[in-house]
Design a protein around this motif. Structure first.
Motif, short mmCIF file in Angstrom:
data_model
loop_
_atom_site.label_atom_id
_atom_site.label_comp_id
_atom_site.label_asym_id
_atom_site.label_seq_id
_atom_site.Cartn_x
_atom_site.Cartn_y
_atom_site.Cartn_z
N VAL A 157 0.84 -1.20 0.00
CA VAL A 157 0.00 0.00 0.00
C VAL A 157 0.88 1.25 0.00
CG1 VAL A 157 -1.82 1.26 1.23
CG2 VAL A 157 -1.77 -1.25 1.30
N LEU A 158 0.52 2.21 -0.83
CA LEU A 158 1.25 3.49 -0.86
C LEU A 158 0.44 4.60 -0.19
CD1 LEU A 158 2.59 3.21 -4.52
CD2 LEU A 158 3.83 2.72 -2.41
N THR A 159 -0.83 4.71 -0.57
CA THR A 159 -1.71 5.67 0.11
C THR A 159 -3.08 5.04 0.33
OG1 THR A 159 -2.55 6.63 -1.94
CG2 THR A 159 -0.59 7.66 -1.01
N GLY A 160 -3.82 5.57 1.27
CA GLY A 160 -5.15 5.05 1.56
C GLY A 160 -5.07 3.69 2.24
N SER A 161 -6.16 2.97 2.25
CA SER A 161 -6.11 1.64 2.83
C SER A 161 -7.23 0.77 2.27
CB SER A 161 -6.18 1.69 4.35
OG SER A 161 -7.48 2.00 4.78
N PHE A 162 -6.99 -0.54 2.35
CA PHE A 162 -8.04 -1.48 1.96
C PHE A 162 -8.11 -2.57 3.01
CE2 PHE A 162 -4.27 -3.40 -0.09
CZ PHE A 162 -4.39 -4.74 0.26
N SER A 163 -9.20 -3.30 3.01
CA SER A 163 -9.24 -4.45 3.91
C SER A 163 -9.88 -5.64 3.23
CB SER A 163 -9.96 -4.13 5.23
OG SER A 163 -10.99 -3.22 5.03
N HIS A 164 -9.50 -6.80 3.69
CA HIS A 164 -10.18 -8.04 3.33
C HIS A 164 -10.15 -8.91 4.57
CE1 HIS A 164 -6.22 -9.85 2.97
NE2 HIS A 164 -5.89 -9.15 1.89
N ASP A 165 -10.63 -10.14 4.46
CA ASP A 165 -10.76 -10.92 5.71
C ASP A 165 -9.39 -11.25 6.33
OD1 ASP A 165 -10.29 -12.53 3.59
OD2 ASP A 165 -12.03 -13.85 3.87
N GLY A 166 -8.30 -10.92 5.63
CA GLY A 166 -6.97 -11.09 6.21
C GLY A 166 -6.54 -9.90 7.05
N GLY A 167 -7.34 -8.84 7.09
CA GLY A 167 -7.00 -7.68 7.89
C GLY A 167 -7.09 -6.39 7.13
N GLN A 168 -6.65 -5.32 7.80
CA GLN A 168 -6.65 -4.02 7.15
C GLN A 168 -5.23 -3.67 6.73
OE1 GLN A 168 -7.32 -0.31 9.28
NE2 GLN A 168 -8.83 0.31 7.76
N PHE A 169 -5.10 -3.06 5.56
CA PHE A 169 -3.79 -2.76 5.01
C PHE A 169 -3.65 -1.26 4.75
CE2 PHE A 169 -4.74 -7.13 4.33
CZ PHE A 169 -3.53 -7.80 4.49
N SER A 170 -2.68 -0.68 5.45
CA SER A 170 -2.45 0.77 5.39
C SER A 170 -1.09 1.02 4.76
CB SER A 170 -2.49 1.33 6.81
OG SER A 170 -3.78 1.11 7.36
N PRO A 171 -0.69 2.29 4.56
CA PRO A 171 0.58 2.55 3.86
C PRO A 171 1.75 1.73 4.39
CG PRO A 171 -0.61 4.57 4.02
CD PRO A 171 -1.44 3.52 4.76
N ALA A 172 2.50 1.15 3.47
CA ALA A 172 3.68 0.30 3.68
C ALA A 172 3.31 -1.15 4.04
CB ALA A 172 4.65 0.87 4.70
N ASP A 173 2.03 -1.41 4.32
CA ASP A 173 1.66 -2.81 4.59
C ASP A 173 1.79 -3.66 3.33
OD1 ASP A 173 1.17 -2.82 7.30
OD2 ASP A 173 -0.90 -2.15 7.08
N PHE A 174 2.19 -4.90 3.56
CA PHE A 174 2.50 -5.82 2.47
C PHE A 174 1.52 -6.98 2.49
CE2 PHE A 174 4.76 -9.39 0.54
CZ PHE A 174 5.47 -8.79 -0.51
N ASP A 175 0.95 -7.27 1.35
CA ASP A 175 -0.02 -8.37 1.27
C ASP A 175 0.43 -9.35 0.20
OD1 ASP A 175 -2.31 -9.84 1.76
OD2 ASP A 175 -3.55 -8.68 0.38
N LEU A 176 0.58 -10.61 0.62
CA LEU A 176 1.01 -11.65 -0.31
C LEU A 176 -0.17 -12.53 -0.65
CD1 LEU A 176 3.29 -13.29 -1.72
CD2 LEU A 176 3.63 -14.48 0.44
N GLY A 177 -0.49 -12.62 -1.92
CA GLY A 177 -1.61 -13.47 -2.32
C GLY A 177 -1.15 -14.54 -3.30
N ASP A 178 -1.74 -15.68 -3.24
CA ASP A 178 -1.49 -16.69 -4.27
C ASP A 178 -2.82 -17.28 -4.70
OD1 ASP A 178 -2.27 -18.61 -2.40
OD2 ASP A 178 -0.22 -18.95 -1.74
N ALA A 179 -2.76 -18.32 -5.48
CA ALA A 179 -3.98 -18.86 -6.08
C ALA A 179 -4.98 -19.34 -5.03
CB ALA A 179 -3.63 -19.99 -7.03
N SER A 180 -4.48 -19.58 -3.81
CA SER A 180 -5.37 -20.11 -2.79
C SER A 180 -6.17 -19.01 -2.10
CB SER A 180 -4.55 -20.88 -1.74
OG SER A 180 -3.68 -19.99 -1.08
N VAL A 181 -5.79 -17.77 -2.35
CA VAL A 181 -6.45 -16.67 -1.66
C VAL A 181 -7.65 -16.19 -2.46
CG1 VAL A 181 -6.16 -14.34 -0.74
CG2 VAL A 181 -4.26 -15.96 -0.66
#
Ligand SMILES: [Zn+2]
Lengths: 219, 192
Positions: A157-181
Motif C-alpha cells: 500500500v502506498l496511500t489510503g487503505s483497503f481491507s479483506h478478511d486477512g486484515g486491514q492494510f495501510s501505507p507500507a503494509d505488504f499483502d502476499l496473495g497466491d492462487a489459494s487466496v
C-alpha cells in the motif's frame, strides 16, 4: 509508524540475497522502504551472507589474478549516473509517496482507466521477468468481488487503505496473495487507495481489463 | 563451520579496507584479495557460474573493493557483509546479462538496495557487536540448517528443489529453514 503486515522472512532473505526476480524485489523493497524492522532484517541477512562468504571454503584463483586486478587500478571509471536514464514520463512516479528512489527512475505510465473507479499505471523495470509491476488506484468506498488469480501477487500500500478478511492494510503494509487466496476487498476511508502490485504470469493487459470488468468489480 | 584459514585475521578487515581507502595500500589490498577473491569465486561457482565467469566476477568484486574502499562505512556494515553486497550485485548483473541482451548498469543494481532511511542511528560499536553476534549465530547453526540457508543464498529455489539438491524430504527443508530463520529472528529482536 510501523507497518503491521510484512513480507515473510523467506522473501526478505531472498531479496537481500539477490535471488528474487526484480519485479518481486520491487514489491518487497517498497515495503522495506517504509519499514525499519524489515530494513534491519535485510541488513542482518547481508551480514549473514558476509559471514557465510568469509568462512566458506575457497576456490582456486588463477595464478595471475591479483596481478590482473592490480593492472586495472588505473582504469578510468565511468562516473555513476553518466548514462542517460530512460523514461521521459518518470514524473508520474515522482508524485507518488512511498516509492523507493530506484523505482521512481523506471519508465512508467500513463495512467489507464481499467474499470469504474480503478486506474492502473504500468511500470517498466529494467529486468523484471517473472512479475509485472504496476500501480493500482482504487476509489474510496469501492468493493472488489472475490477473484482468483493463477500466479502470485504481492501488494504494497502506498496511500489510503483497503481491507479483506486477512486484515486491514495501510501505507507500507505488504499483502502476499497466491492462487489459494480468495478475498473480497474493500477500499476503506475517504481517500483513494494506491498500491504497488507485482503479479506473476503472462498478464495480458487487455484480458486483465476484461476480467476486471466482467468479474471483479461491483460498485 | 568450514575448516579453513579464517579467524586469525578476521578482525582486521575493516582496518585493511581503511588502509586501501586512505593510502591506496597495496599490501592491505593483497591480504583482502587473498582471503576474499577465492571465496567470492566459490560463491559464484555455487550459483552455477562457470569457472571462468566465476573467476572474472571474483576479480571484478575485489576491483570494486579497491575502488569503493572510501565508501565503506564501518558504522553501517560489517566488512564481509559489505563485500558480500558487492559480489551479490555483480552476480545479479551477470545473471541479467546472461538472460537478456539488454542489461542494467551496475549502479542501478546498487540503487535497488538503497533505502532512504539508512542505519545512521547505529554506531560502529553496536554494528561490530551485532556483526560478531550474527557471525557467532551463523557459526552455531547446525550443519543441516546451515546448508539450507546457504542454498537459499544461491538460487531462488523452490523448497522442493532444495530438498532435491540435498536429497532430503520437503517437510525437512521447510522445518530446517524455519528453525534457522527463527533463530536469526530471535537474535535480531535481541539486537534492536
Ligand atoms: Zn516490515
Amino acid at each position: 509508524m510501523t507497518p503491521s503486515s510484512h513480507p515473510p522472512d523467506v522473501l526478505l532473505t531472498a531479496s537481500a540475497a539477490g535471488t528474487l526476480d526484480l519485479g518481486w524485489h520491487i514489491a518487497v523493497a517498497t515495503h522495506v522502504h517504509g519499514c525499519a524492522q524489515c530494513r534491519a532484517w535485510i541488513r542482518m541477512t547481508e551480514s549473514v551472507g558476509g559471514a557465510l562468504l568469509e568462512n566458506s571454503p575457497p576456490a582456486v584463483m588463477s595464478r595471475e589474478a591479483l596481478r590482473m586486478v592490480e593492472a586495472r587500478f588505473g582504469e578510468a571509471v565511468a562516473a555513476p549516473y553518466a548514462c542517460e536514464r530512460p523514461g521521459p514520463q518518470t514524473g508520474l512516479l515522482a508524485d507518488i509517496p512511498g516509492l523507493p528512489g530506484f523505482v521512481r527512475s523506471y519508465p512508467a505510465g500513463p495512467w489507464r482507466w481499467v474499470a469504474p473507479g480503478i486506474h492502473l499505471l504500468p511500470i517498466y523495470p529494467s529486468a523484471a521477468e517473472e512479475a509485472r509491476v504496476f500501480l493500482l488506484k482504487a476509489r474510496a468506498g469501492l468493493k472488489l468481488l472475490p477473484h482468483t488469480h493463477t500466479g502470485t501477487e504481492m501488494t504494497c500500500v502506498l496511500t489510503g487503505s483497503f481491507s479483506h478478511d486477512g486484515g486491514q492494510f495501510s501505507p507500507a503494509d505488504f499483502d502476499l496473495g497466491d492462487a489459494s487466496v480468495d478475498h473480497t476487498i474493500s477500499i476503506d476511508g475517504t481517500t483513494d487507495c494506491v498500491c504497488l502490485v507485482a503479479m506473476s504470469g503472462k498478464l495480458r493487459l487487455k484480458g486483465f481489463i476484461g476480467r476486471l470488468m466482467q468479474n471483479f468489480v461491483s460498485i | 563451520m568450514h575448516n579453513n584459514d579464517h579467524g586469525a585475521v578476521g578482525a582486521g578487515w575493516a582496518e585493511l579496507i581503511g588502509a586501501v581507502a586512505k593510502s591506496a595500500d597495496r599490501v592491505a589490498f593483497a591480504r583482502l584479495f587473498q582471503h576474499f577473491a577465492p571465496r567470492v569465486k566459490a560463491f559464484m561457482k555455487r550459483s552455477g557460474m562457470s569457472d571462468s565467469v566465476a573467476e572474472e566476477l571474483a576479480q571484478e568484486t575485489l576491483l570494486m573493493v579497491w575502488r569503493k574502499a572510501a565508501l565503506f562505512d564501518p558504522t553501517s556494515a560489517a566488512p564481509s557483509g559489505w563485500i558480500f553486497t558487492i559480489a551479490r550485485n555483480l552476480r545479479i548483473d551477470a545473471l541479467r546479462r546472461e538472460r537478456r541482451s539488454a542489461s542494467t548498469e551496475a549502479q542501478d543494481i546498487e540503487d535497488e538496495f538503497l533505502w532512504d532511511a539508512g542505519p545512521s542511528a547505529e554506531n560502529a560499536a553496536a554494528t561490530n557487536q551485532a556483526h560478531a553476534r550474527i557471525s557467532a549465530a551463523v557459526a552455531t547453526l547446525p550443519e543441516d540448517q546451515l546448508r539450507v540457508i546457504e542454498l537459499s543464498f544461491h538460487q531462488d529455489k523452490a523448497h522442493a528443489e532444495i530438498a532435491e539438491a540435498l536429497q532430503i524430504p520437503l517437510g525437512t527443508v521447510k522445518s530446517r529453514l524455519r528453525l534457522a530463520m527463527n533463530k536469526l529472528r530471535i537474535l535480531l529482536d535481541d539486537l534492536q
